[in-house]
Write an enzyme that holds these catalytic residues in place. Structure first.
Site, PDB file in Angstrom:
ATOM      1  N   ASN A 115      -3.535  19.992  -5.907  1.00  0.00           N
ATOM      2  CA  ASN A 115      -3.139  18.653  -6.351  1.00  0.00           C
ATOM      3  C   ASN A 115      -3.790  18.402  -7.712  1.00  0.00           C
ATOM      4  O   ASN A 115      -5.025  18.375  -7.822  1.00  0.00           O
ATOM      5  CB  ASN A 115      -3.609  17.625  -5.310  1.00  0.00           C
ATOM      6  CG  ASN A 115      -3.237  16.212  -5.705  1.00  0.00           C
ATOM      7  OD1 ASN A 115      -3.357  15.828  -6.863  1.00  0.00           O
ATOM      8  ND2 ASN A 115      -2.802  15.419  -4.750  1.00  0.00           N
ATOM      9  N   HIS A 128      -5.730  14.543 -10.692  1.00  0.00           N
ATOM     10  CA  HIS A 128      -6.923  14.114 -11.429  1.00  0.00           C
ATOM     11  C   HIS A 128      -7.034  14.736 -12.817  1.00  0.00           C
ATOM     12  O   HIS A 128      -7.870  14.319 -13.614  1.00  0.00           O
ATOM     13  CB  HIS A 128      -8.174  14.341 -10.590  1.00  0.00           C
ATOM     14  CG  HIS A 128      -8.194  13.426  -9.399  1.00  0.00           C
ATOM     15  ND1 HIS A 128      -7.935  12.078  -9.499  1.00  0.00           N
ATOM     16  CD2 HIS A 128      -8.375  13.671  -8.077  1.00  0.00           C
ATOM     17  CE1 HIS A 128      -7.984  11.524  -8.292  1.00  0.00           C
ATOM     18  NE2 HIS A 128      -8.234  12.480  -7.417  1.00  0.00           N
ATOM     19  N   HIS A 167       1.221  13.307  -7.119  1.00  0.00           N
ATOM     20  CA  HIS A 167       1.570  12.045  -6.464  1.00  0.00           C
ATOM     21  C   HIS A 167       2.037  11.095  -7.564  1.00  0.00           C
ATOM     22  O   HIS A 167       1.246  10.687  -8.417  1.00  0.00           O
ATOM     23  CB  HIS A 167       0.317  11.498  -5.764  1.00  0.00           C
ATOM     24  CG  HIS A 167       0.552  10.258  -4.960  1.00  0.00           C
ATOM     25  ND1 HIS A 167      -0.404   9.722  -4.141  1.00  0.00           N
ATOM     26  CD2 HIS A 167       1.627   9.438  -4.849  1.00  0.00           C
ATOM     27  CE1 HIS A 167       0.057   8.628  -3.554  1.00  0.00           C
ATOM     28  NE2 HIS A 167       1.290   8.430  -3.979  1.00  0.00           N
ATOM     29  N   ARG A 190       2.556   7.768  -8.225  1.00  0.00           N
ATOM     30  CA  ARG A 190       2.253   6.473  -7.603  1.00  0.00           C
ATOM     31  C   ARG A 190       3.063   5.369  -8.260  1.00  0.00           C
ATOM     32  O   ARG A 190       3.420   5.456  -9.436  1.00  0.00           O
ATOM     33  CB  ARG A 190       0.759   6.156  -7.733  1.00  0.00           C
ATOM     34  CG  ARG A 190      -0.139   7.132  -6.986  1.00  0.00           C
ATOM     35  CD  ARG A 190      -1.584   6.678  -7.053  1.00  0.00           C
ATOM     36  NE  ARG A 190      -1.813   5.564  -6.164  1.00  0.00           N
ATOM     37  CZ  ARG A 190      -2.461   5.632  -5.006  1.00  0.00           C
ATOM     38  NH1 ARG A 190      -2.977   6.774  -4.588  1.00  0.00           N
ATOM     39  NH2 ARG A 190      -2.626   4.566  -4.269  1.00  0.00           N
ATOM     40  N   ARG A 213      -0.898   5.350 -12.010  1.00  0.00           N
ATOM     41  CA  ARG A 213      -2.274   5.362 -12.511  1.00  0.00           C
ATOM     42  C   ARG A 213      -2.703   6.725 -13.063  1.00  0.00           C
ATOM     43  O   ARG A 213      -3.619   6.831 -13.841  1.00  0.00           O
ATOM     44  CB  ARG A 213      -3.251   4.905 -11.432  1.00  0.00           C
ATOM     45  CG  ARG A 213      -3.413   5.887 -10.311  1.00  0.00           C
ATOM     46  CD  ARG A 213      -4.514   5.463  -9.367  1.00  0.00           C
ATOM     47  NE  ARG A 213      -4.166   4.259  -8.639  1.00  0.00           N
ATOM     48  CZ  ARG A 213      -4.735   3.919  -7.475  1.00  0.00           C
ATOM     49  NH1 ARG A 213      -5.675   4.672  -6.957  1.00  0.00           N
ATOM     50  NH2 ARG A 213      -4.371   2.829  -6.839  1.00  0.00           N
ATOM     51  N   GLU A 260       4.236  14.056  -3.784  1.00  0.00           N
ATOM     52  CA  GLU A 260       3.769  13.031  -2.836  1.00  0.00           C
ATOM     53  C   GLU A 260       4.308  11.694  -3.297  1.00  0.00           C
ATOM     54  O   GLU A 260       4.258  11.377  -4.493  1.00  0.00           O
ATOM     55  CB  GLU A 260       2.246  12.953  -2.837  1.00  0.00           C
ATOM     56  CG  GLU A 260       1.566  14.092  -2.152  1.00  0.00           C
ATOM     57  CD  GLU A 260       0.045  13.936  -2.218  1.00  0.00           C
ATOM     58  OE1 GLU A 260      -0.455  12.869  -2.608  1.00  0.00           O
ATOM     59  OE2 GLU A 260      -0.618  14.910  -1.905  1.00  0.00           O
ATOM     60  N   THR A 313      -5.382   8.112  -1.466  1.00  0.00           N
ATOM     61  CA  THR A 313      -4.623   7.814  -0.251  1.00  0.00           C
ATOM     62  C   THR A 313      -5.598   7.752   0.916  1.00  0.00           C
ATOM     63  O   THR A 313      -6.209   8.753   1.277  1.00  0.00           O
ATOM     64  CB  THR A 313      -3.585   8.926   0.001  1.00  0.00           C
ATOM     65  OG1 THR A 313      -2.900   9.163  -1.227  1.00  0.00           O
ATOM     66  CG2 THR A 313      -2.596   8.510   1.060  1.00  0.00           C
ATOM     67  N   GLU A 347       1.593  16.915   7.325  1.00  0.00           N
ATOM     68  CA  GLU A 347       0.314  17.244   6.693  1.00  0.00           C
ATOM     69  C   GLU A 347      -0.746  16.459   7.447  1.00  0.00           C
ATOM     70  O   GLU A 347      -0.734  15.222   7.444  1.00  0.00           O
ATOM     71  CB  GLU A 347       0.312  16.882   5.205  1.00  0.00           C
ATOM     72  CG  GLU A 347      -1.027  17.244   4.559  1.00  0.00           C
ATOM     73  CD  GLU A 347      -1.029  17.120   3.041  1.00  0.00           C
ATOM     74  OE1 GLU A 347       0.032  17.334   2.411  1.00  0.00           O
ATOM     75  OE2 GLU A 347      -2.090  16.798   2.483  1.00  0.00           O
ATOM     76  N   HIS A 359      -6.831  16.499   2.278  1.00  0.00           N
ATOM     77  CA  HIS A 359      -7.592  15.298   1.923  1.00  0.00           C
ATOM     78  C   HIS A 359      -9.077  15.509   2.190  1.00  0.00           C
ATOM     79  O   HIS A 359      -9.473  15.759   3.325  1.00  0.00           O
ATOM     80  CB  HIS A 359      -7.121  14.038   2.666  1.00  0.00           C
ATOM     81  CG  HIS A 359      -7.395  12.810   1.850  1.00  0.00           C
ATOM     82  ND1 HIS A 359      -8.630  12.222   1.778  1.00  0.00           N
ATOM     83  CD2 HIS A 359      -6.593  12.089   1.028  1.00  0.00           C
ATOM     84  CE1 HIS A 359      -8.588  11.183   0.970  1.00  0.00           C
ATOM     85  NE2 HIS A 359      -7.361  11.084   0.480  1.00  0.00           N
TER      86      HIS A 359
HETATM   87  N1  PXP Z   1      -2.918  15.407   0.619  1.00  0.00           N
HETATM   88  C1  PXP Z   1      -2.496  14.145   0.409  1.00  0.00           C
HETATM   89  C2  PXP Z   1      -1.310  13.661   1.163  1.00  0.00           C
HETATM   90  C3  PXP Z   1      -3.122  13.304  -0.531  1.00  0.00           C
HETATM   91  O1  PXP Z   1      -2.673  12.047  -0.717  1.00  0.00           O
HETATM   92  C4  PXP Z   1      -4.218  13.816  -1.257  1.00  0.00           C
HETATM   93  C5  PXP Z   1      -4.897  12.946  -2.268  1.00  0.00           C
HETATM   94  O2  PXP Z   1      -4.027  12.654  -3.296  1.00  0.00           O
HETATM   95  C6  PXP Z   1      -4.613  15.145  -1.024  1.00  0.00           C
HETATM   96  C7  PXP Z   1      -3.958  15.905  -0.055  1.00  0.00           C
HETATM   97  C8  PXP Z   1      -5.725  15.769  -1.781  1.00  0.00           C
HETATM   98  O3  PXP Z   1      -6.934  15.138  -1.471  1.00  0.00           O
HETATM   99  P1  PXP Z   1      -8.243  15.511  -2.246  1.00  0.00           P
HETATM  100  O4  PXP Z   1      -8.056  15.095  -3.672  1.00  0.00           O
HETATM  101  O5  PXP Z   1      -9.300  14.744  -1.538  1.00  0.00           O
HETATM  102  O6  PXP Z   1      -8.414  17.012  -2.141  1.00  0.00           O
END
Ligand code: PXP
Length: 248
Positions: free
Chosen positions: A7, A10, A47, A49, A53, A74, A105, A155, A196
């Site tokens: 992901n 960031h 994602h 959003r 953001r 996402e 999330t 997931e 997550h």
């Molecule tokens: N899976 C989902 C559905 C998420 O919303 C997120 C956070 O955006 C992640 C995985 C990844 O989480 P993390 O950044 O804590 O690894």
């Protein structure tokens, strides 16, 4: 082999911290995605959003045109984003809950409470050739609902496991919930992803969860990449995942 979806939200968070509203700027998510793929990642997750953001519309289009693996979008189940998804045609959409005030999330989707809305969205996405995943807490009611909705994947939300990692009794409880949920979902014919809060410390114990297809990991990989580079950060995570055996 257990797959890794990185992901890269960031990467965009860092760019927006300086270049918000200006277009362009660094770091560029597409470059990050390419580095992840070259390091062996099996997919790229973003994602989009509603408040934009971090990831912007232009990012998802650039990614769609360039990534060689799989694009996992996402999104909240809202009409404006669904319209974009149907045009973009990511390989898979993961439906997530979205609250404006949250940092990330926070909870899982209430699939059981929104069965008919989610089923309708699932049908539209599938009809466009897009697979569907539902981000849910490891709870039998939610898993049963995901099966009724007809999603191809779930997931499993690993946030509670990650949060409890340093308290052995709670961690074991959360790990057992994840293991039972993966087993139950698999028995219903659902494919099981998880994500997550996963990081380089809590990942090895998670490998006890059976039937996992893919992990989606963001914050910890991007954080490590700031210090050691994206290639190393992705390869370090893949090395931790390599011992996984799905049918334990
Ligand atoms: N899976 C989902 C559905 C998420 O919303 C997120 C956070 O955006 C992640 C995985 C990844 O989480 P993390 O950044 O804590 O690894």
């Amino acid at each position: 082999m257990l797959k890794l979806g990185v992901n890269i939200d960031h990467v965009a968070t860092l760019r927006e911290a300086r270049y918000r509203g200006r277009g362009g700027g660094e770091p560029e998510p597409l470059e990050a995605a390419r580095l992840c793929e070259n390091a062996g990642a099996h997919g790229i997750t973003v994602h989009l959003r509603e408040d934009r953001r971090h990831i912007q519309d232009r990012d998802i289009w650039k990614l769609r045109g360039a990534i060689q693996t799989r694009l996992n979008l996402e999104m909240a189940n809202v009409p404006a984003i669904l319209e974009i998804a149907l045009k973009l045609k990511p390989d898979i959409v993961c439906l997530v809950p979205e609250r404006r005030q949250e940092v990330t999330t926070e909870g899982g989707l209430d699939a059981a409470g929104h069965c008919s809305d989610l089923a309708e969205t699932r049908r539209k996405l599938n009809a466009s050739g897009i697979e569907v995943s539902l981000f849910i807490t490891p709870d039998p009611e939610q898993i049963r609902a995901a099966s009724q909705i007809g999603s191809q994947f779930i997931e499993l939300h690993t946030g509670a496991y990650a949060e409890s990692y340093h308290e052995i009794a709670r961690r074991d409880f959360e790990l057992n919930r994840l293991m039972a949920s993966a087993e139950f979902a698999h028995s219903l014919g659902l494919q099981v992803n998880a994500g997550h809060g996963l990081n380089y410390h809590n990942l090895p114990s998670l490998l006890r969860v059976p039937h996992l297809v893919e992990l989606n990991i963001g914050h910890s990989i991007i954080s490590r990449a700031v210090l050691v580079g994206m290639t190393q950060a992705v390869q370090d995570m893949l090395a931790l995942m390599a011992p996984y055996r799905p049918g334990q």
